[in-house]
Design an enzyme around this catalytic site. Structure first.
Site, PDB file in Angstrom:
ATOM      1  N   GLU A 182      54.616 138.616  89.919  1.00  0.00           N
ATOM      2  CA  GLU A 182      54.268 140.195  90.113  1.00  0.00           C
ATOM      3  C   GLU A 182      52.880 140.475  90.458  1.00  0.00           C
ATOM      4  OE1 GLU A 182      59.071 142.060  89.578  1.00  0.00           O
ATOM      5  OE2 GLU A 182      57.055 142.562  88.384  1.00  0.00           O
ATOM      6  N   GLU A 385      63.392 136.682  89.461  1.00  0.00           N
ATOM      7  CA  GLU A 385      64.296 136.967  88.720  1.00  0.00           C
ATOM      8  C   GLU A 385      65.188 138.410  89.147  1.00  0.00           C
ATOM      9  OE1 GLU A 385      60.670 140.132  87.005  1.00  0.00           O
ATOM     10  OE2 GLU A 385      59.744 139.018  86.063  1.00  0.00           O
TER      11      GLU A 385
END
Length: 479
Positions: A182, A385
């Site tokens: 991320e 995720e």
């Protein structure tokens, strides 16, 4: 929150399907991050990271929580590995703490730090669990931040050196590597909004950090191809599924999609930055931090793309008069994660919501997977995720987290629907294995399929964990 678990089988409009089979080779597991679970913040030569500094600063984290102890995974490695084996997870995505390997972000390797990850990898392999190593999950060594952090181009080259050290030590045993987790959060929440470490609020700095993270990714891929040529290499991006206020694509959708998604997918997967992103931010920065040859370094072939998804985002152009809504799903501490787009407002979405205030929208995951498959044909995807925070309580020896179980069931259904439509989806890693330190929210939010009593460190598998274990065993969404 009580969920009625109806016995739907196929194509339910609410995504509560059951009895859906996943193909052979589809990998199901769980994920964590070093700073969120390891603790042992000063043990065995580990240096301070930006999250150590940030969490120790009053007012930065809910209740003044820090990751100093977290869930003490560093000291509880073997029983935690046994718990993973008990759950039957097929793959475990973990991150490596850069300041545990190089306390100041450069210079000599900390042998004790590397040894810990060697034990972790060997323990996973011995239990038949596939290791997936993430090189960077936000814990930049503080010494590098003191020299400019991700706004300093040199940090990207230090990251490449760190990658070489880790790959030399573990490359013969780790079959899958992820360069960055991320990077949008690292750049735009860390240097733009101030909600994440290091807590800066400068739009130009956020864009500069974004570019140097992209550069670090490209350099790290090159190192991994050289040092661990038989391994798979990936990157994990957190995608914003951006929707217009009227359900249609709009100028607001385009602008936020450029900042949230294409600022990474375009340079990494296509080559160069999208022209509209540069135009939208021309009043924020001159982009002189991009140098000749950078585009070629960043645009490296990868073996799959890691997809993180939690909820959707709803936007429209702000009329400049009414109070501007800022419900972008991220902690608001006064800065902006959207440089050049202060004319866009983020609208509150319909519930239900998780404990993070994020809307629950499994259709958004299906939409995202289809989009990525369409825009980047031939590139396999892995959900690296997906999960939800709820206010769980342990009663006796059980944690009945019906809401999380329902969330996972609906999102696994969405993933299955994408598979049925031809998406090359290779796996699904639930976030998170353990309740843990949830960044700016401290220990107030629980994402785990395993409950952790933070006073005693006792682990208790939640009902969602038992459900996931059954799904893995049968490779089918349970009835």
């Amino acid at each position: 929150m009580t969920i009625q678990m109806q016995a739907h089988t196929r194509d339910s409009p609410d995504y509560r399907d059951a009895g859906l089979d996943f193909p052979a080779g589809f990998v199901i597991g769980a994920a964590t991050a070093a700073y969120q679970i390891e603790g042992a913040a000063t043990a065995d030569g580990r240096g301070p990271s930006i999250w150590d500094t940030f969490s120790a600063t009053p007012g930065r984290v809910v209740d003044g929580d820090t990751g100093d102890v977290a869930v003490d995974h560093y000291n509880r490695l073997e029983p935690d590995l046994d718990l993973m084996a008990q759950l039957g997870i097929e793959a475990y995505r973990f991150s490596i703490s850069w300041p545990r390997i190089q306390p100041t972000g450069s210079g000599p390797v900390n042998v004790a730090g590397l040894a810990f990850y060697g034990r972790l990898v060997d323990g996973l392999i011995a239990r038949g669990i596939r290791p997936i190593a993430t090189l960077y999950h936000w814990d930049l060594p503080q010494a590098l931040e003191d020299a400019g952090g991700w706004t300093n181009r040199e940090t990207a080259y230090r990251f490449a050196e760190y990658t070489r050290h880790v790959a030399r030590a573990l490359g013969d045993r780790v079959p899958v590597w992820t360069t960055l987790n991320e990077p949008w959060c690292s750049a735009f929440l860390g240097y733009g909004s101030g909600a994440h470490a290091p807590g800066r609020t400068d739009g130009a700095a956020a864009l500069q950090a974004m570019h140097h993270l992209n550069l670090a990714h490209g350099l790290a891929v090159q190192v991994l191809r050289e040092v661990a040529p038989h391994a798979q290499v990936s990157v994990t991006l957190n995608f914003h599924v951006v929707r217009g206020a009227d359900g249609q694509r709009s100028e607001a959708v385009r602008r936020i999609d450029a900042l949230a998604n294409r600022s990474f997918t375009h340079p990494m997967l296509v080559g160069g930055y999208p022209a509209d992103l540069i135009d939208d931010t021309a009043q924020v920065t001159d982009w002189l931090f991009v140098r000749p040859g950078d585009a070629e370094i960043i645009h490296q072939p990868i073996d799959f793309l890691g997809v993180n998804y939690y909820s959707t985002t709803r936007v429209r152009m702000w009329d400049g008069s009414a109070p501007r809504e800022r419900a972008d799903g991220h902690k608001d501490v006064g800065g902006s994660a959207w440089p050049g787009s202060d004319i866009v407002e983020f609208l509150t979405q319909d519930g239900p919501y998780t404990a993070m205030g994020w809307n629950i929208a499994p259709d958004g995951l299906e939409e995202l997977l289809l989009r990525l498959s369409r825009e980047h044909p031939g590139l396999p995807l892995v959900i690296t995720e997906n999960g939800a925070a709820f206010d769980d309580e342990r009663i006796g020896d059980r944690v009945h987290d019906d809401a999380r179980l329902d969330y996972l069931r609906r999102h696994f259904t969405a993933a299955h629907r994408a598979l049925q439509q031809g998406v090359d989806l290779r796996g699904y890693l639930v976030w998170s294995l353990f309740d843990n330190f949830e960044w700016g929210y401290g220990y107030s939010k629980r994402f785990g399929i395993v409950h952790v009593d933070y006073d005693t460190q006792e682990r208790t598998v939640k009902d969602s964990g038992r459900w996931l274990s059954r799904l893995i065993e049968e490779h089918r969404i349970p009835e």
